[in-house]
Design a protein around this motif. Structure first.
Motif, PDB file in Angstrom:
ATOM      1  N   LEU A 154     -35.173  12.003  20.436  1.00 22.61           N
ATOM      2  CA  LEU A 154     -35.205  13.271  19.702  1.00 22.61           C
ATOM      3  C   LEU A 154     -36.500  13.413  18.912  1.00 22.61           C
ATOM      4  N   GLY A 155     -36.943  12.304  18.343  1.00 17.70           N
ATOM      5  CA  GLY A 155     -38.195  12.343  17.592  1.00 17.70           C
ATOM      6  C   GLY A 155     -39.372  12.708  18.487  1.00 17.70           C
ATOM      7  N   ARG A 156     -39.382  12.129  19.688  1.00 18.58           N
ATOM      8  CA  ARG A 156     -40.471  12.432  20.625  1.00 18.58           C
ATOM      9  C   ARG A 156     -40.416  13.890  21.074  1.00 18.58           C
ATOM     10  N   VAL A 157     -39.186  14.387  21.363  1.00 14.74           N
ATOM     11  CA  VAL A 157     -39.039  15.787  21.781  1.00 14.74           C
ATOM     12  C   VAL A 157     -39.486  16.724  20.666  1.00 14.74           C
ATOM     13  N   HIS A 162     -43.375  20.566  18.469  1.00 13.93           N
ATOM     14  CA  HIS A 162     -44.296  20.927  17.384  1.00 13.93           C
ATOM     15  C   HIS A 162     -45.716  21.122  17.917  1.00 13.93           C
ATOM     16  N   GLU A 163     -46.149  20.199  18.779  1.00 12.60           N
ATOM     17  CA  GLU A 163     -47.497  20.310  19.336  1.00 12.60           C
ATOM     18  C   GLU A 163     -47.626  21.556  20.206  1.00 12.60           C
ATOM     19  N   GLU A 164     -46.552  21.862  20.997  1.00 16.37           N
ATOM     20  CA  GLU A 164     -46.590  23.037  21.867  1.00 16.37           C
ATOM     21  C   GLU A 164     -46.641  24.328  21.054  1.00 16.37           C
ATOM     22  N   LEU A 165     -45.839  24.383  19.984  1.00 12.37           N
ATOM     23  CA  LEU A 165     -45.845  25.572  19.126  1.00 12.37           C
ATOM     24  C   LEU A 165     -47.204  25.760  18.457  1.00 12.37           C
ATOM     25  N   ALA A 166     -47.795  24.657  18.022  1.00 11.31           N
ATOM     26  CA  ALA A 166     -49.113  24.749  17.393  1.00 11.31           C
ATOM     27  C   ALA A 166     -50.147  25.269  18.387  1.00 11.31           C
ATOM     28  N   SER A 167     -50.054  24.774  19.652  1.00 15.29           N
ATOM     29  CA  SER A 167     -50.998  25.222  20.675  1.00 15.29           C
ATOM     30  C   SER A 167     -50.814  26.705  20.983  1.00 15.29           C
ATOM     31  N   GLN A 168     -49.548  27.141  21.110  1.00 12.87           N
ATOM     32  CA  GLN A 168     -49.283  28.554  21.394  1.00 12.87           C
ATOM     33  C   GLN A 168     -49.707  29.439  20.228  1.00 12.87           C
ATOM     34  N   GLY A 169     -49.506  28.955  19.012  1.00 13.36           N
ATOM     35  CA  GLY A 169     -49.939  29.727  17.849  1.00 13.36           C
ATOM     36  C   GLY A 169     -51.442  29.927  17.843  1.00 13.36           C
ATOM     37  N   GLN A 170     -52.157  28.861  18.204  1.00 10.92           N
ATOM     38  CA  GLN A 170     -53.618  28.969  18.264  1.00 10.92           C
ATOM     39  C   GLN A 170     -54.044  29.965  19.344  1.00 10.92           C
TER      40      GLN A 170
END
Length: 225
Positions: A154-157, A162-170
């Protein structure tokens, strides 16, 4: 009296006396156990071995007294002292033989079947409970390992999301900047077109309008490709 206390006889006598007392303590423990108790057999063996050792020591001490009795003046012994030593040796020998006879009689006695059955049942119950506890502990360890693995996944997911959301936000921020820039260029171009139309004739205006429309379409296409 001080000389007698330093006599080897009294030194060995004290050692034998202490050992006899220890064996009497073991005999008391022996009598307090049931016939089916395995500790009873262990104590019986220890008492038997101790008595055998004491018999040898008492016999050696008896031989020494007999040799000293042949030359009492040489060893400074009176007839009363020799008699006292022999009396103590006889009494100690009887104690040793009494303990050995008691052990032989007790160990030769047949164990009560009902008592033996109860003892075995108790041992079986204790072993069974111990096995159940070990099994439960293993199951709990396995469950804890599964929970730990699930938490790790769960921690890895969560980190990946989080990384995907940050990338999409950028990416959205960059797209918004591109759209704003395109709108600004379109407005500027539109203003220039209007200025040119006002200054030109009708035919020229139509040609310019067509040309500028093509330019706007090209700019729009390039902006969103």
């Amino acid at each position: 009296m001080a000389g007698l206390q330093q006599d080897p006889f009294y030194i060995v006598r004290q050692e034998i006396h202490d050992t006899v007392n220890e064996l009497h303590s073991k005999m008391s423990r022996f009598h307090g156990l049931t016939a089916a108790n395995p500790e009873r057999k262990t104590i019986a063996s220890a008492v038997t071995d101790g008595c055998e050792s004491l018999k040898w020591q008492v016999n050696e001490l008896d031989s020494a007294v007999n040799r000293a009795a042949e030359q009492p003046q040489r060893f400074g012994l009176t007839p009363e002292e020799i008699a006292s030593r022999r009396k103590w040796i006889s009494a100690t020998r009887r104690q040793i033989e009494g303990m050995m006879d008691t052990i032989k009689t007790a160990t030769a006695a047949r164990v009560n079947p009902a008592e033996e059955k109860l003892h075995k049942a108790n041992e079986g119950f204790l072993q069974g409970e111990g096995g159940k506890q070990q099994l439960m502990m293993k199951q709990q360890d396995s469950q804890l390992e599964d929970i730990e693995a699930a938490v790790t996944r769960l921690g890895r997911v969560g980190l990946t999301i989080h990384e995907e959301l940050a990338s999409q936000g950028q990416m959205l921020d960059e797209l918004e900047e591109d759209v704003d820039s395109t709108h600004s260029r379109l407005r500027a171009t539109q203003k220039k077109v209007l200025d040119v139309i006002k200054k030109s004739g009708t035919t020229t205006q139509l040609g310019l309008i067509a040309f500028l429309m093509i330019v706007l379409v090209v700019i729009a296409v390039l902006a969103f490709v």
